[in-house]
Design a protein around this motif. Structure first.
Motif, mmCIF file in Angstrom:
data_model
loop_
_atom_site.group_PDB
_atom_site.id
_atom_site.type_symbol
_atom_site.label_atom_id
_atom_site.label_comp_id
_atom_site.label_asym_id
_atom_site.label_seq_id
_atom_site.Cartn_x
_atom_site.Cartn_y
_atom_site.Cartn_z
ATOM 1 N N GLN A 153 -16.082 -9.503 74.329
ATOM 2 C CA GLN A 153 -16.342 -8.143 73.845
ATOM 3 C C GLN A 153 -15.872 -7.116 74.877
ATOM 4 O OE1 GLN A 153 -17.603 -7.313 70.778
ATOM 5 N NE2 GLN A 153 -17.309 -9.502 70.453
ATOM 6 N N PRO A 154 -15.121 -6.097 74.449
ATOM 7 C CA PRO A 154 -14.710 -5.050 75.394
ATOM 8 C C PRO A 154 -15.936 -4.325 75.958
ATOM 9 C CG PRO A 154 -13.526 -4.853 73.295
ATOM 10 C CD PRO A 154 -14.612 -5.870 73.100
ATOM 11 N N PRO A 155 -16.024 -4.137 77.269
ATOM 12 C CA PRO A 155 -17.222 -3.550 77.859
ATOM 13 C C PRO A 155 -17.397 -2.049 77.623
ATOM 14 C CG PRO A 155 -15.639 -4.070 79.562
ATOM 15 C CD PRO A 155 -15.099 -4.624 78.282
ATOM 16 N N TYR A 156 -16.328 -1.327 77.319
ATOM 17 C CA TYR A 156 -16.434 0.116 77.111
ATOM 18 C C TYR A 156 -16.440 0.430 75.623
ATOM 19 C CZ TYR A 156 -15.477 0.529 82.077
ATOM 20 O OH TYR A 156 -15.535 0.415 83.446
ATOM 21 N N GLY A 157 -17.635 0.424 75.054
ATOM 22 C CA GLY A 157 -17.809 0.818 73.668
ATOM 23 C C GLY A 157 -18.010 2.322 73.582
ATOM 24 N N PRO A 158 -18.298 2.841 72.404
ATOM 25 C CA PRO A 158 -18.471 4.290 72.227
ATOM 26 C C PRO A 158 -19.552 4.903 73.122
ATOM 27 C CG PRO A 158 -18.359 3.194 70.096
ATOM 28 C CD PRO A 158 -18.405 2.115 71.140
ATOM 29 N N MET A 159 -20.590 4.151 73.436
ATOM 30 C CA MET A 159 -21.688 4.699 74.248
ATOM 31 C C MET A 159 -21.346 4.771 75.741
ATOM 32 S SD MET A 159 -23.718 5.488 71.907
ATOM 33 C CE MET A 159 -25.122 6.015 72.844
ATOM 34 N N GLU A 160 -20.303 4.074 76.168
ATOM 35 C CA GLU A 160 -19.902 4.071 77.577
ATOM 36 C C GLU A 160 -18.737 5.026 77.836
ATOM 37 O OE1 GLU A 160 -22.292 0.901 76.574
ATOM 38 O OE2 GLU A 160 -20.234 1.003 75.847
ATOM 39 N N ARG A 161 -18.390 5.847 76.858
ATOM 40 C CA ARG A 161 -17.254 6.768 76.957
ATOM 41 C C ARG A 161 -17.717 8.192 76.652
ATOM 42 N NH1 ARG A 161 -12.235 4.069 73.807
ATOM 43 N NH2 ARG A 161 -12.581 1.893 74.322
ATOM 44 N N ASP A 162 -17.055 9.134 77.287
ATOM 45 C CA ASP A 162 -17.301 10.553 77.005
ATOM 46 C C ASP A 162 -15.954 11.242 76.847
ATOM 47 O OD1 ASP A 162 -20.225 10.792 77.239
ATOM 48 O OD2 ASP A 162 -19.878 10.226 79.341
ATOM 49 N N ASP A 163 -15.885 12.167 75.900
ATOM 50 C CA ASP A 163 -14.661 12.930 75.716
ATOM 51 C C ASP A 163 -14.494 13.922 76.859
ATOM 52 O OD1 ASP A 163 -14.011 11.686 73.298
ATOM 53 O OD2 ASP A 163 -15.157 13.129 72.129
ATOM 54 N N PHE A 164 -13.255 14.122 77.277
ATOM 55 C CA PHE A 164 -12.930 15.193 78.214
ATOM 56 C C PHE A 164 -12.701 16.467 77.415
ATOM 57 C CE2 PHE A 164 -11.265 11.646 80.893
ATOM 58 C CZ PHE A 164 -11.943 11.928 82.067
ATOM 59 N N ALA A 165 -12.884 17.595 78.039
ATOM 60 C CA ALA A 165 -12.482 18.859 77.415
ATOM 61 C C ALA A 165 -10.960 18.823 77.256
ATOM 62 C CB ALA A 165 -12.893 20.033 78.292
ATOM 63 N N PRO A 166 -10.425 19.387 76.182
ATOM 64 C CA PRO A 166 -8.968 19.388 75.995
ATOM 65 C C PRO A 166 -8.258 19.982 77.220
ATOM 66 C CG PRO A 166 -10.058 20.164 74.007
ATOM 67 C CD PRO A 166 -11.119 20.049 75.075
ATOM 68 N N GLY A 167 -7.240 19.267 77.699
ATOM 69 C CA GLY A 167 -6.464 19.729 78.842
ATOM 70 C C GLY A 167 -7.098 19.470 80.194
ATOM 71 N N ALA A 168 -8.238 18.798 80.248
ATOM 72 C CA ALA A 168 -8.913 18.556 81.526
ATOM 73 C C ALA A 168 -8.145 17.568 82.405
ATOM 74 C CB ALA A 168 -10.329 18.044 81.297
ATOM 75 N N ARG A 169 -7.464 16.615 81.823
ATOM 76 C CA ARG A 169 -6.723 15.612 82.583
ATOM 77 C C ARG A 169 -5.228 15.949 82.571
ATOM 78 N NH1 ARG A 169 -10.717 15.308 84.184
ATOM 79 N NH2 ARG A 169 -9.377 15.894 85.901
ATOM 80 N N TRP A 170 -4.557 15.574 83.663
ATOM 81 C CA TRP A 170 -3.118 15.812 83.769
ATOM 82 C C TRP A 170 -2.381 15.037 82.680
ATOM 83 C CZ3 TRP A 170 0.198 19.145 85.006
ATOM 84 C CH2 TRP A 170 1.534 18.824 85.202
ATOM 85 N N ILE A 171 -2.720 13.753 82.491
ATOM 86 C CA ILE A 171 -2.142 13.002 81.375
ATOM 87 C C ILE A 171 -2.999 13.337 80.158
ATOM 88 C CG2 ILE A 171 -1.607 10.743 80.387
ATOM 89 C CD1 ILE A 171 -1.215 9.675 83.202
ATOM 90 N N ARG A 172 -2.446 14.123 79.258
ATOM 91 C CA ARG A 172 -3.229 14.558 78.094
ATOM 92 C C ARG A 172 -3.169 13.565 76.954
ATOM 93 N NH1 ARG A 172 -0.107 17.223 74.088
ATOM 94 N NH2 ARG A 172 1.919 17.902 74.882
ATOM 95 N N GLU A 173 -2.161 12.671 76.969
ATOM 96 C CA GLU A 173 -2.134 11.582 75.985
ATOM 97 C C GLU A 173 -1.182 10.490 76.447
ATOM 98 O OE1 GLU A 173 -1.038 13.527 72.292
ATOM 99 O OE2 GLU A 173 1.053 12.961 72.536
ATOM 100 N N LEU A 174 -1.473 9.269 76.025
ATOM 101 C CA LEU A 174 -0.563 8.141 76.168
ATOM 102 C C LEU A 174 -0.036 7.849 74.783
ATOM 103 C CD1 LEU A 174 -2.089 5.357 78.470
ATOM 104 C CD2 LEU A 174 -0.196 6.902 78.960
ATOM 105 N N ARG A 175 1.257 7.627 74.695
ATOM 106 C CA ARG A 175 1.889 7.316 73.415
ATOM 107 C C ARG A 175 2.582 5.962 73.513
ATOM 108 N NH1 ARG A 175 2.378 11.515 69.814
ATOM 109 N NH2 ARG A 175 4.146 10.469 68.833
ATOM 110 N N ILE A 176 2.447 5.169 72.483
ATOM 111 C CA ILE A 176 3.174 3.909 72.375
ATOM 112 C C ILE A 176 4.076 4.080 71.158
ATOM 113 C CG2 ILE A 176 3.000 1.422 71.997
ATOM 114 C CD1 ILE A 176 0.200 1.603 73.326
ATOM 115 N N GLU A 177 5.383 4.178 71.435
ATOM 116 C CA GLU A 177 6.341 4.493 70.373
ATOM 117 C C GLU A 177 7.645 3.739 70.534
ATOM 118 O OE1 GLU A 177 6.148 8.778 70.796
ATOM 119 O OE2 GLU A 177 7.515 8.736 72.482
#
Length: 177
Positions: A153-177
């Motif tokens: 089971q992956p250890p980071y479920g929804p309860m172990e994660r918090d959203d960042f405010a938009p633009g808070a991180r330098w990498i704003r998204e990872l894309r797999i394309e």
């Protein structure tokens, strides 16, 4: 009844197949290919994957007595943290959890000394058109300092994660394309 089942199956987006670029999109709109993710069909309607970081782009940083591959920037350094335990390395339509766990990072200011594992980032992926798009969420990487009780089971479920405010991180998204 059969036609409604066929319609439901057809509505499921296709899983990725083959080698895809792993692209970091930064706050200033720059797109940097930082690696690749290779997908191949697996049993049970799943796809197996393998992550390969581009060592020409991801620079070596020796932090807290350990080497990390990092994407440096003047605003924030983002360092890749490979998931350290055995895992299925598979995804299914709508379930990208193991992929998310294999693409974790931590961030630090360029002047900061050492790794700050409480500043962890996991990217929540969703299929958008022909790409997988991950938005950053906060995690504490100290949680995986020892093996989880259940390696399946992956250890980071929804309860172990918090959203960042938009633009808070330098990498704003990872894309797999």
């Amino acid at each position: 009844m059969v036609s409604s089942l066929v319609g439901a199956a057809a509505a499921q987006p296709a899983l990725p197949d083959g080698e895809k670029s792993l692209v970091a999109v930064t706050r200033d709109g720059q797109r940097t290919r930082i690696g690749a993710v290779t997908f191949r069909p697996a049993a049970g309607g799943k796809a197996a994957f393998r992550v390969q970081m581009d060592h020409a782009v991801m620079k070596d940083h020796f932090l807290s007595m350990r080497e990390f591959k990092c994407l440096p920037a003047a605003q924030e350094v983002s360092c890749f943290v490979p998931y350290p335990y055995a895992n299925p390395a598979t995804v299914s339509a709508g379930d990208w959890a193991w992929l998310e766990h294999n693409l974790m990072f931590f961030y630090k200011l360029p002047a900061d000394f050492g790794a700050r594992l409480w500043n962890g980032i996991i990217f929540k992926f969703a299929q958008t058109g022909g790409a997988l798009v991950g938005t950053p969420q906060a995690i504490d990487l100290n949680r995986i300092g020892s093996p989880p009780d259940d390696l399946s089971q992956p250890p980071y479920g929804p309860m172990e994660r918090d959203d960042f405010a938009p633009g808070a991180r330098w990498i704003r998204e990872l894309r797999i394309e």
